[in-house]
Design a protein around this motif. Structure first.
Motif, PDB file in Angstrom:
ATOM      1  N   ILE A   4       0.854  -1.183   0.000  1.00  0.00           N
ATOM      2  CA  ILE A   4       0.000   0.000   0.000  1.00  0.00           C
ATOM      3  C   ILE A   4       0.888   1.231   0.000  1.00  0.00           C
ATOM      4  O   ILE A   4       1.810   1.345   0.816  1.00  0.00           O
ATOM      5  N   ALA A   5       0.605   2.171  -0.910  1.00  0.00           N
ATOM      6  CA  ALA A   5       1.358   3.421  -0.976  1.00  0.00           C
ATOM      7  C   ALA A   5       0.410   4.601  -0.818  1.00  0.00           C
ATOM      8  O   ALA A   5      -0.673   4.622  -1.408  1.00  0.00           O
ATOM      9  N   LEU A   6       0.823   5.574  -0.030  1.00  0.00           N
ATOM     10  CA  LEU A   6       0.105   6.845   0.083  1.00  0.00           C
ATOM     11  C   LEU A   6       0.929   7.899  -0.642  1.00  0.00           C
ATOM     12  O   LEU A   6       2.112   8.082  -0.352  1.00  0.00           O
ATOM     13  N   ILE A   7       0.296   8.577  -1.602  1.00  0.00           N
ATOM     14  CA  ILE A   7       0.973   9.583  -2.425  1.00  0.00           C
ATOM     15  C   ILE A   7       0.261  10.912  -2.259  1.00  0.00           C
ATOM     16  O   ILE A   7      -0.939  11.025  -2.532  1.00  0.00           O
ATOM     17  N   GLY A  26       1.350  -3.181  -9.399  1.00  0.00           N
ATOM     18  CA  GLY A  26       0.404  -3.875  -8.532  1.00  0.00           C
ATOM     19  C   GLY A  26       0.333  -3.333  -7.114  1.00  0.00           C
ATOM     20  O   GLY A  26      -0.101  -4.046  -6.200  1.00  0.00           O
ATOM     21  N   ILE A  27       0.737  -2.093  -6.918  1.00  0.00           N
ATOM     22  CA  ILE A  27       0.706  -1.486  -5.583  1.00  0.00           C
ATOM     23  C   ILE A  27      -0.635  -0.793  -5.381  1.00  0.00           C
ATOM     24  O   ILE A  27      -1.056   0.015  -6.210  1.00  0.00           O
ATOM     25  N   ASP A  28      -1.323  -1.109  -4.307  1.00  0.00           N
ATOM     26  CA  ASP A  28      -2.580  -0.438  -3.987  1.00  0.00           C
ATOM     27  C   ASP A  28      -2.293   0.999  -3.551  1.00  0.00           C
ATOM     28  O   ASP A  28      -1.268   1.276  -2.918  1.00  0.00           O
ATOM     29  N   LEU A  29      -3.230   1.917  -3.866  1.00  0.00           N
ATOM     30  CA  LEU A  29      -2.925   3.335  -3.759  1.00  0.00           C
ATOM     31  C   LEU A  29      -3.918   4.120  -2.910  1.00  0.00           C
ATOM     32  O   LEU A  29      -5.132   4.000  -3.078  1.00  0.00           O
ATOM     33  N   ILE A  30      -3.368   4.943  -2.034  1.00  0.00           N
ATOM     34  CA  ILE A  30      -4.122   5.987  -1.343  1.00  0.00           C
ATOM     35  C   ILE A  30      -3.735   7.292  -2.042  1.00  0.00           C
ATOM     36  O   ILE A  30      -2.616   7.782  -1.890  1.00  0.00           O
ATOM     37  N   LEU A  31      -4.648   7.825  -2.828  1.00  0.00           N
ATOM     38  CA  LEU A  31      -4.377   8.996  -3.641  1.00  0.00           C
ATOM     39  C   LEU A  31      -4.844  10.240  -2.903  1.00  0.00           C
ATOM     40  O   LEU A  31      -6.025  10.376  -2.579  1.00  0.00           O
ATOM     41  N   GLU A  44      -9.956   5.914 -11.729  1.00  0.00           N
ATOM     42  CA  GLU A  44     -10.735   5.132 -12.700  1.00  0.00           C
ATOM     43  C   GLU A  44      -9.866   4.501 -13.781  1.00  0.00           C
ATOM     44  O   GLU A  44     -10.325   3.623 -14.510  1.00  0.00           O
ATOM     45  N   GLU A  45      -8.589   4.927 -13.851  1.00  0.00           N
ATOM     46  CA  GLU A  45      -7.658   4.291 -14.790  1.00  0.00           C
ATOM     47  C   GLU A  45      -7.225   2.910 -14.308  1.00  0.00           C
ATOM     48  O   GLU A  45      -6.758   2.087 -15.101  1.00  0.00           O
ATOM     49  N   PHE A  46      -7.355   2.659 -13.016  1.00  0.00           N
ATOM     50  CA  PHE A  46      -6.768   1.469 -12.411  1.00  0.00           C
ATOM     51  C   PHE A  46      -7.855   0.434 -12.130  1.00  0.00           C
ATOM     52  O   PHE A  46      -8.761   0.679 -11.335  1.00  0.00           O
ATOM     53  N   HIS A  47      -7.723  -0.726 -12.761  1.00  0.00           N
ATOM     54  CA  HIS A  47      -8.745  -1.764 -12.611  1.00  0.00           C
ATOM     55  C   HIS A  47      -8.229  -3.014 -11.906  1.00  0.00           C
ATOM     56  O   HIS A  47      -9.022  -3.835 -11.448  1.00  0.00           O
ATOM     57  N   HIS A  48      -6.924  -3.154 -11.804  1.00  0.00           N
ATOM     58  CA  HIS A  48      -6.346  -4.383 -11.235  1.00  0.00           C
ATOM     59  C   HIS A  48      -5.789  -4.165  -9.833  1.00  0.00           C
ATOM     60  O   HIS A  48      -5.188  -5.073  -9.254  1.00  0.00           O
ATOM     61  N   ILE A  49      -5.947  -2.948  -9.304  1.00  0.00           N
ATOM     62  CA  ILE A  49      -5.500  -2.667  -7.942  1.00  0.00           C
ATOM     63  C   ILE A  49      -6.633  -1.978  -7.184  1.00  0.00           C
ATOM     64  O   ILE A  49      -7.616  -1.532  -7.778  1.00  0.00           O
ATOM     65  N   LYS A  50      -6.455  -1.866  -5.864  1.00  0.00           N
ATOM     66  CA  LYS A  50      -7.420  -1.130  -5.047  1.00  0.00           C
ATOM     67  C   LYS A  50      -6.942   0.307  -4.886  1.00  0.00           C
ATOM     68  O   LYS A  50      -5.739   0.566  -4.770  1.00  0.00           O
ATOM     69  N   THR A  51      -7.883   1.236  -4.866  1.00  0.00           N
ATOM     70  CA  THR A  51      -7.549   2.638  -4.614  1.00  0.00           C
ATOM     71  C   THR A  51      -8.549   3.229  -3.634  1.00  0.00           C
ATOM     72  O   THR A  51      -9.691   2.787  -3.531  1.00  0.00           O
ATOM     73  N   THR A  52      -8.098   4.243  -2.917  1.00  0.00           N
ATOM     74  CA  THR A  52      -8.993   5.054  -2.107  1.00  0.00           C
ATOM     75  C   THR A  52      -8.495   6.488  -2.185  1.00  0.00           C
ATOM     76  O   THR A  52      -7.308   6.732  -2.439  1.00  0.00           O
ATOM     77  N   ASN A  77      -2.179  -0.100   6.999  1.00  0.00           N
ATOM     78  CA  ASN A  77      -0.805  -0.624   6.966  1.00  0.00           C
ATOM     79  C   ASN A  77      -0.071  -0.071   5.748  1.00  0.00           C
ATOM     80  O   ASN A  77       0.172  -0.765   4.759  1.00  0.00           O
ATOM     81  N   ILE A  78       0.289   1.188   5.827  1.00  0.00           N
ATOM     82  CA  ILE A  78       0.927   1.873   4.702  1.00  0.00           C
ATOM     83  C   ILE A  78       2.398   1.456   4.619  1.00  0.00           C
ATOM     84  O   ILE A  78       3.163   1.642   5.561  1.00  0.00           O
ATOM     85  N   ASP A  79       2.780   0.895   3.478  1.00  0.00           N
ATOM     86  CA  ASP A  79       4.151   0.431   3.265  1.00  0.00           C
ATOM     87  C   ASP A  79       5.052   1.529   2.710  1.00  0.00           C
ATOM     88  O   ASP A  79       6.251   1.558   3.006  1.00  0.00           O
ATOM     89  N   ILE A  80       4.469   2.410   1.872  1.00  0.00           N
ATOM     90  CA  ILE A  80       5.256   3.421   1.165  1.00  0.00           C
ATOM     91  C   ILE A  80       4.553   4.764   1.293  1.00  0.00           C
ATOM     92  O   ILE A  80       3.351   4.878   1.033  1.00  0.00           O
ATOM     93  N   LEU A  81       5.298   5.765   1.697  1.00  0.00           N
ATOM     94  CA  LEU A  81       4.799   7.136   1.735  1.00  0.00           C
ATOM     95  C   LEU A  81       5.605   7.970   0.752  1.00  0.00           C
ATOM     96  O   LEU A  81       6.836   8.025   0.849  1.00  0.00           O
ATOM     97  N   VAL A  82       4.918   8.596  -0.196  1.00  0.00           N
ATOM     98  CA  VAL A  82       5.579   9.497  -1.139  1.00  0.00           C
ATOM     99  C   VAL A  82       5.125  10.917  -0.832  1.00  0.00           C
ATOM    100  O   VAL A  82       3.991  11.297  -1.109  1.00  0.00           O
ATOM    101  N   ASN A  83       6.021  11.686  -0.225  1.00  0.00           N
ATOM    102  CA  ASN A  83       5.749  13.082   0.113  1.00  0.00           C
ATOM    103  C   ASN A  83       6.072  13.939  -1.108  1.00  0.00           C
ATOM    104  O   ASN A  83       7.176  14.463  -1.254  1.00  0.00           O
ATOM    105  N   ASN A  84       5.076  14.064  -1.976  1.00  0.00           N
ATOM    106  CA  ASN A  84       5.268  14.767  -3.245  1.00  0.00           C
ATOM    107  C   ASN A  84       4.641  16.154  -3.256  1.00  0.00           C
ATOM    108  O   ASN A  84       5.106  17.037  -3.973  1.00  0.00           O
ATOM    109  N   ALA A  85       3.594  16.381  -2.473  1.00  0.00           N
ATOM    110  CA  ALA A  85       2.888  17.662  -2.520  1.00  0.00           C
ATOM    111  C   ALA A  85       3.835  18.812  -2.206  1.00  0.00           C
ATOM    112  O   ALA A  85       4.622  18.751  -1.264  1.00  0.00           O
TER     113      ALA A  85
END
Length: 250
Positions: A4-7, A26-31, A44-52, A77-85
């Motif tokens: 799970i990644a939060l971006i 294949g990484i699930d995404l918290i957008l 809506e582009e992603f059909h094979h992973i979970k997003t929230t 259980n966030i595995d990856i945090l991308v501090n991009n903002a």
């Protein structure tokens, strides 16, 4: 089991490209972002992973904590945090700078990164694993005229990345600092407050980096073997030798 990644800042530019690269792996995404319509279109582009989706402004500490705390048990259980903002506002010498622009940059680039990290890191510490990717800039390594406060904000990101690595490596958490050079995104349009002609000149006469180039480096870092930490990556366009040294055609 999928990671799970939060971006943050996922609605455009590097954040969006990173989400697309992660989804292909294949990484699930918290957008996360302020423009929920864009986040929804991206998901809506992603059909094979979970997003929230989380709609909040990283500059607002209470909203940031509230949004991340609202995640259901499947997303905690966030595995990856991308501090991009983050962003740049204005291009004036420091004596002529607008304090509102200073606040916008420091609140987003520095304090916002800290707020999101504070909300996510304790879970990583409890689980004894995780990976934090902080988006700095060549401006964090080389201060240039008329960009004093922006450069200072990104130098702070450099220091935060190094400090996080010192504090968190003992907990099994990797920290990667990514410092891009000239990337053609909405960056210059924001810096020059919608002046399209001025923004276009930033990228004229050479082939700048693209958001996808930075996303590739982030993907490389988070897929390194367990015994390897990619601590710092500086990425420049082929025509760029330093922060303000670009060899243009014509």
């Amino acid at each position: 089991m999928s990671r799970i990644a939060l971006i943050t800042g996922a609605s455009s530019g590097i954040g969006k490209a990173t989400a697309q690269a992660f989804a292909k792996s294949g990484i699930d995404l918290i957008l996360c972002g302020r423009r929920k319509d864009r986040l929804r279109d991206l998901s809506e582009e992603f059909h094979h992973i979970k997003t929230t989706l989380l709609d909040f402004d990283v500059r607002d500490r209470k909203d940031t904590f509230k949004a991340i705390e609202s995640l259901g048990s499947d997303w905690q259980n966030i595995d990856i945090l991308v501090n991009n903002a983050g962003n740049a506002h204005g291009f004036d010498p420091v004596d002529a700078g607008d304090p509102d622009d200073w606040d916008a940059m420091l609140d987003s680039n520095v304090k916002g990164l800290l707020y999101v990290s504070k909300a996510v890191i304790p879970g990583m510490v409890r689980r004894g694993r995780g990976h934090i990717v902080n988006l700095s800039s060549i401006a964090g390594k080389e201060t240039y005229a008329n960009g004093t406060v922006y450069c200072a904000s990104k130098a702070a990101v450099e220091a935060l990345s190094a400090g996080m690595r010192l504090d968190l490596t003992q907990h099994g958490i990797k920290v990667t600092n990514i410092a891009p050079g000239a990337v053609e995104t909405e960056f210059s349009m924001v810096r020059f407050k919608g002046d399209e002609a001025r923004a276009d000149k930033v990228y004229a006469g050479f082939d700048p980096l693209r958001a996808e180039d930075i996303a590739d480096s982030i993907l490389y870092a988070i897929n390194a073997p367990p015994h390897v930490t990619i601590a710092d990556i500086t990425i420049l366009a082929a025509a760029q030798a330093a922060a303000t040294t670009v060899y243009r055609k014509g």
